[in-house]
Scaffold this motif. Structure first.
Motif, PDB file in Angstrom:
ATOM      1  N   GLU A  27       4.715  -7.936  -1.224  1.00  0.00           N
ATOM      2  CA  GLU A  27       5.889  -7.207  -0.742  1.00  0.00           C
ATOM      3  C   GLU A  27       5.538  -5.836  -0.184  1.00  0.00           C
ATOM      4  OE1 GLU A  27       8.763  -8.644  -0.672  1.00  0.00           O
ATOM      5  OE2 GLU A  27       8.135 -10.425  -1.790  1.00  0.00           O
ATOM      6  N   LEU A  28       4.300  -5.401  -0.335  1.00  0.00           N
ATOM      7  CA  LEU A  28       3.925  -4.058   0.103  1.00  0.00           C
ATOM      8  C   LEU A  28       3.769  -4.011   1.613  1.00  0.00           C
ATOM      9  CD1 LEU A  28       1.250  -3.151  -2.593  1.00  0.00           C
ATOM     10  CD2 LEU A  28       3.662  -2.525  -2.556  1.00  0.00           C
ATOM     11  N   PRO A  29       4.113  -2.884   2.241  1.00  0.00           N
ATOM     12  CA  PRO A  29       3.903  -2.762   3.690  1.00  0.00           C
ATOM     13  C   PRO A  29       2.421  -2.643   4.000  1.00  0.00           C
ATOM     14  CG  PRO A  29       4.684  -0.691   2.762  1.00  0.00           C
ATOM     15  CD  PRO A  29       4.761  -1.702   1.658  1.00  0.00           C
ATOM     16  N   PRO A  30       2.000  -3.111   5.158  1.00  0.00           N
ATOM     17  CA  PRO A  30       0.563  -3.070   5.477  1.00  0.00           C
ATOM     18  C   PRO A  30       0.042  -1.673   5.743  1.00  0.00           C
ATOM     19  CG  PRO A  30       1.805  -3.883   7.354  1.00  0.00           C
ATOM     20  CD  PRO A  30       2.790  -3.756   6.228  1.00  0.00           C
ATOM     21  N   GLU A  31       0.902  -0.755   6.164  1.00  0.00           N
ATOM     22  CA  GLU A  31       0.470   0.587   6.522  1.00  0.00           C
ATOM     23  C   GLU A  31       1.343   1.605   5.798  1.00  0.00           C
ATOM     24  OE1 GLU A  31      -2.063   1.462   8.325  1.00  0.00           O
ATOM     25  OE2 GLU A  31      -2.655  -0.548   8.967  1.00  0.00           O
ATOM     26  N   THR A  32       0.727   2.721   5.410  1.00  0.00           N
ATOM     27  CA  THR A  32       1.440   3.834   4.804  1.00  0.00           C
ATOM     28  C   THR A  32       1.051   5.118   5.510  1.00  0.00           C
ATOM     29  OG1 THR A  32      -0.289   4.105   3.131  1.00  0.00           O
ATOM     30  CG2 THR A  32       1.622   2.757   2.526  1.00  0.00           C
TER      31      THR A  32
END
Length: 446
Positions: A210-215
Motif C-alpha cells: 500500500e506504500l507509495p513508490p516515491e516520497t
C-alpha cells in the motif's frame, strides 16, 4: 432462724448481654453475614482503583494531553483554526472536542464552548449577494475583505481569552495549563528512540503493497546513508542459547522472518515515513498512516499511481513526509519540540526528525564500542594521543643516549644519593660519658 435459701442461677445466652444492635447482627443468618463481609472487602479495592487513576487536572502529564488532543482529529467535528486558538491551545487548558466545533472541560468543571468564526453578517452576504459578486466594484470588494479580516481578528482575540476564562471560577484549569514542552517527543534516550523507530518501520513494512513508490524528503536528507547506518541497529537480538536441562528439549531458533520483517528487504518508502514519525494505523482499513503526535491520518492510496503507465515521479504521487504533518507537529516544528524557553542542549532548536537523526548517529557510535573498545570516544582518543606522544619521546631519548652518557648519568645519580644520605645522617654525641667522667673525678678529690 434459718437463712433464706439461695435462688438458682439461670444460664443465659451470650447474646443477651450484648447491646440491641449487636444482638440483631448476631442473629442474622450466615448467608447475610457472608454477603456483608464480601461487600466490605470489595469497597477498599474499588477505592484503590479509583485512586490509581490519573486526575483530570494533570498539566504535567503528556499522555493525558495527547488523549485530549486526539479528540480533535475528526474533520467532521473540528476544522483548522488560527494558531492562537487551535486545538493545541484548547487541549493545553484541559478542553476536549465534544461535538461539532464544540469543546468541553470533560472531568473538570463541565463547561462547554462553541467556536464560530463566521459571523452572521458574513453568512448573509455569502447567501444573498453571491450572484452579484462579478457586478460589484473593486472598492466594495476590498472594503468587505478588510471588514472580514478585522472581524476575524476580533473573534480570535475573544476566543483566545475564553480558552482560560470559560472555565468555572473554581476549576484548576483556569489557574494553570500545560507548559510549552508538553508536546516534546521522547528522543533524548537513544535506545528508546531507535526501538520506536523500528516499531514504526515494521508496521509500515507490513503494508508494503500500500506504500507509495516515491516520497518527498528535505533536500539535505541523505536517505541511503541513513539506511546503511540503521542496518546494524535493526538486527534482532541474538537467540537464546540452547537449554542444557535434560528434561527440557533445546530451544528452537527464533523465526526472524516473521518477528522482524525489517530484515527481509530494505523498504526505502517505509523507512522515510518512519523517520518522520509516521506509522501504519491499526484497524479494519488497510493503507492508513498516522502520526501519534499530531494525529494526522493519511490514505496512502491517494499517493499511488492510478495506472502502470503513469509516471511515479509526478508531484501528485509523491508523498511529502514533512508537509503532510500538521503545522504544530513536533516532528517538523522545532518550537513545539523544544518549547519557547531554550534548554541550552545539543538538541535545542531541532525538530523531531532532526533530533532522531542525532540519536541514530549516537547509537551507531555506541554500537561500535560494544563490538570493540568499551571506553567512551573521548577517553579512547585521549589515551591514544598520550601513548603516541610518549612513544615519540622514548624514541628521541633512545637515539640521543649512548652507553657513555648513561654511565656518566649513573655516576651523577649515585653522587647525589650520597650527598643526600650525608645531609640526613646525624652523629651521636658523647654527653653521657662526659657526665660520668666528671662525677668520678669529683669523688676522687673528696
Amino acid at each position: 432462724m434459718d437463712p433464706p435459701a439461695k435462688k438458682a442461677r439461670i444460664a443465659r445466652a451470650a447474646s443477651a448481654y450484648l447491646p440491641p444492635t449487636t444482638r440483631i447482627l448476631t442473629s442474622q443468618s450466615s448467608s447475610l453475614r457472608a454477603a456483608a463481609g464480601t461487600a466490605k472487602q470489595a469497597t477498599p479495592t474499588a477505592t484503590m482503583t479509583e485512586e490509581r487513576q490519573t486526575p483530570n487536572f494533570a498539566p504535567w502529564d503528556r499522555g493525558r494531553f495527547l488523549e485530549r488532543l486526539k479528540t480533535y482529529r475528526h474533520v467532521d467535528k473540528w476544522m483548522g483554526k488560527p494558531e492562537r486558538i487551535n486545538e493545541v491551545q484548547w487541549a493545553k487548558r484541559g478542553w476536549s472536542c465534544v461535538g461539532k466545533e464544540r469543546v468541553g472541560c470533560v472531568g473538570g468543571c463541565g463547561k462547554e464552548v462553541v467556536i464560530t468564526l463566521v459571523s452572521v453578517r458574513e453568512e448573509r452576504l455569502d447567501t444573498e449577494q453571491m450572484q452579484d459578486t462579478d457586478n460589484r466594484p473593486s472598492d466594495e470588494e476590498e472594503d468587505e475583505d478588510e471588514w472580514r479580516e478585522m472581524a476575524q481578528e476580533q473573534l480570535v482575540e475573544k476566543y483566545a481569552e475564553m480558552v482560560v476564562t470559560s472555565h468555572d471560577g473554581g476549576c484548576l484549569w483556569r489557574r494553570r495549563g500545560c507548559d510549552d514542552t508538553i508536546q516534546r517527543l521522547p528522543l533524548t534516550h537513544h535506545q528508546t528512540a531507535i526501538d520506536d523507530l523500528r516499531q514504526r518501520y515494521i508496521s509500515l513494512v507490513a503494508i508494503a503493497s500500500e506504500l507509495p513508490p516515491e516520497t518527498s524528503t528535505p533536500d539535505d536528507f541523505d536517505l541511503p546513508s541513513i539506511s546503511q547506518k540503521l542496518a546494524p541497529l535493526f538486527h534482532p537480538p541474538s537467540p537464546d542459547p540452547p537449554s542444557t536441562t535434560p528434561s527440557s528439549p533445546p530451544n528452537p531458533p527464533a523465526d526472524t522472518t516473521t518477528t522482524h520483517p525489517s530484515l527481509i528487504n530494505n523498504n526505502i518508502p517505509a523507512l522515510a515515513l518512519a523517520l518522520f514519525g509516521w506509522q501504519a494505523e491499526e484497524g479494519h482499513v488497510v493503507g492508513l498512516a498516522t502520526c501519534t503526535a499530531c494525529f494526522r491520518r493519511l490514505g496512502l492510496w491517494l499517493f499511488k499511481p492510478s495506472s502502470v503507465h503513469s509516471p511515479p515521479q509526478s508531484s501528485m504521487h509523491r508523498l511529502d513526509v514533512v508537509g503532510e504533518h500538521r503545522d504544530y507537529c513536533p516532528w517538523i516544528n522545532a518550537l513545539s519540540q523544544n518549547g519557547a524557553t531554550s534548554r541550552r542542549t545539543s538538541l535545542d532548536g531541532l525538530a523531531g526528525w532532526e533530533a532522531l537523526l542525532r540519536a541514530v548517529d549516537a547509537s551507531v557510535v555506541y554500537k561500535r564500542h560494544e563490538n570493540g573498545d568499551k571506553r567512551p570516544p573521548t577517553a579512547r582518543t585521549r589515551d591514544g594521543a598520550a601513548s603516541e606522544v610518549a612513544g615519540i619521546a622514548d624514541e628521541v631519548v633512545g637515539k640521543e643516549e649512548t652507553a657513555v652518557d648513561r654511565d656518566e648519568k649513573d655516576k651523577e645519580r649515585w653522587a647525589k644519593l650520597k650527598r643526600l644520605k650525608q645531609a640526613f645522617h646525624v652523629k651521636r654525641k658523647k654527653g653521657k660519658e662526659g657526665i660520668k667522667t666528671g662525677s668520678s673525678k669529683g669523688l676522687e678529690a673528696t
